[in-house]
Write a protein that holds these residues in place. Structure first.
Motif, PDB file in Angstrom:
ATOM      1  N   UNK A  27       0.235  -2.376  -5.769  1.00  0.00           N
ATOM      2  CA  UNK A  27      -0.145  -1.482  -4.682  1.00  0.00           C
ATOM      3  C   UNK A  27       0.688  -0.216  -4.772  1.00  0.00           C
ATOM      4  N   UNK A  28       0.080   0.913  -4.443  1.00  0.00           N
ATOM      5  CA  UNK A  28       0.783   2.192  -4.377  1.00  0.00           C
ATOM      6  C   UNK A  28       1.122   2.420  -2.910  1.00  0.00           C
ATOM      7  N   UNK A  29       2.394   2.635  -2.632  1.00  0.00           N
ATOM      8  CA  UNK A  29       2.886   2.702  -1.251  1.00  0.00           C
ATOM      9  C   UNK A  29       3.404   4.090  -0.897  1.00  0.00           C
ATOM     10  N   UNK A  30       3.045   4.534   0.282  1.00  0.00           N
ATOM     11  CA  UNK A  30       3.622   5.732   0.899  1.00  0.00           C
ATOM     12  C   UNK A  30       4.362   5.217   2.125  1.00  0.00           C
ATOM     13  N   UNK A  31       5.696   5.112   2.005  1.00  0.00           N
ATOM     14  CA  UNK A  31       6.453   4.410   3.043  1.00  0.00           C
ATOM     15  C   UNK A  31       6.083   2.933   2.954  1.00  0.00           C
ATOM     16  N   UNK A  32       5.616   2.361   4.055  1.00  0.00           N
ATOM     17  CA  UNK A  32       5.169   0.964   4.049  1.00  0.00           C
ATOM     18  C   UNK A  32       3.654   0.838   4.020  1.00  0.00           C
ATOM     19  N   UNK A  33       2.956   1.953   3.920  1.00  0.00           N
ATOM     20  CA  UNK A  33       1.495   1.949   3.966  1.00  0.00           C
ATOM     21  C   UNK A  33       0.907   1.953   2.559  1.00  0.00           C
ATOM     22  N   UNK A  34      -0.076   1.067   2.333  1.00  0.00           N
ATOM     23  CA  UNK A  34      -0.767   1.031   1.049  1.00  0.00           C
ATOM     24  C   UNK A  34      -1.755   2.195   1.010  1.00  0.00           C
ATOM     25  N   UNK A  35      -1.623   3.037  -0.027  1.00  0.00           N
ATOM     26  CA  UNK A  35      -2.532   4.183  -0.144  1.00  0.00           C
ATOM     27  C   UNK A  35      -3.418   4.099  -1.388  1.00  0.00           C
ATOM     28  N   UNK A  36      -3.168   3.097  -2.210  1.00  0.00           N
ATOM     29  CA  UNK A  36      -3.972   2.922  -3.409  1.00  0.00           C
ATOM     30  C   UNK A  36      -3.533   1.680  -4.150  1.00  0.00           C
ATOM     31  N   UNK A  37      -4.230   1.382  -5.233  1.00  0.00           N
ATOM     32  CA  UNK A  37      -3.842   0.241  -6.054  1.00  0.00           C
ATOM     33  C   UNK A  37      -4.248   0.459  -7.501  1.00  0.00           C
ATOM     34  N   UNK A  53      -6.844   3.909  -1.334  1.00  0.00           N
ATOM     35  CA  UNK A  53      -7.084   2.962  -0.254  1.00  0.00           C
ATOM     36  C   UNK A  53      -6.492   1.602  -0.571  1.00  0.00           C
ATOM     37  N   UNK A  54      -6.685   0.686   0.337  1.00  0.00           N
ATOM     38  CA  UNK A  54      -6.106  -0.643   0.179  1.00  0.00           C
ATOM     39  C   UNK A  54      -6.929  -1.495  -0.770  1.00  0.00           C
ATOM     40  N   UNK A  55      -6.239  -2.324  -1.517  1.00  0.00           N
ATOM     41  CA  UNK A  55      -6.922  -3.212  -2.444  1.00  0.00           C
ATOM     42  C   UNK A  55      -7.626  -4.312  -1.660  1.00  0.00           C
TER      43      UNK A  55
END
Length: 88
Positions: A27-37, A53-55
């Motif tokens: 998962x690609x994280x911005x802070x604790x939020x998943x923004x991509x995968x 977006x989220x996986x």
């Protein structure tokens, strides 16, 4: 470029329907939020799938398992991935 400077999560193993390792999910994280995968082939280390977006594998499933924890007690949970979709 859009993910420049973002964090990458711990590796999550994905398995095919024969219960063999088929891919790695990051998962690609911005802070604790998943923004991509990104999904990587474990044999070649090549990216086979990615998206903003989220996986569909990590966030939704983990929330579902938490909400229905009584159904999943003492059960092995395997994330299935039989490969990327091929559109012709």
């Amino acid at each position: 470029m859009i993910w420049n400077g973002e964090k990458i999560s711990e590796r999550i193993n994905l398995y095919n329907s024969d219960d063999q390792l088929s891919a790695y999910l990051y998962n690609i994280l911005h802070g604790n939020k998943i923004i991509g995968y990104v999904i990587v082939d474990p044999k070649t280390d090549k990216v086979v799938e990615y998206a903003l977006g989220q996986s569909p594998y990590s966030d939704y499933l983990s929330e579902y398992i938490k909400a229905k924890s009584d159904k999943f007690n003492n059960k092995k949970i395997t994330l299935l991935y039989d490969g990327p979709s091929n559109l012709v």
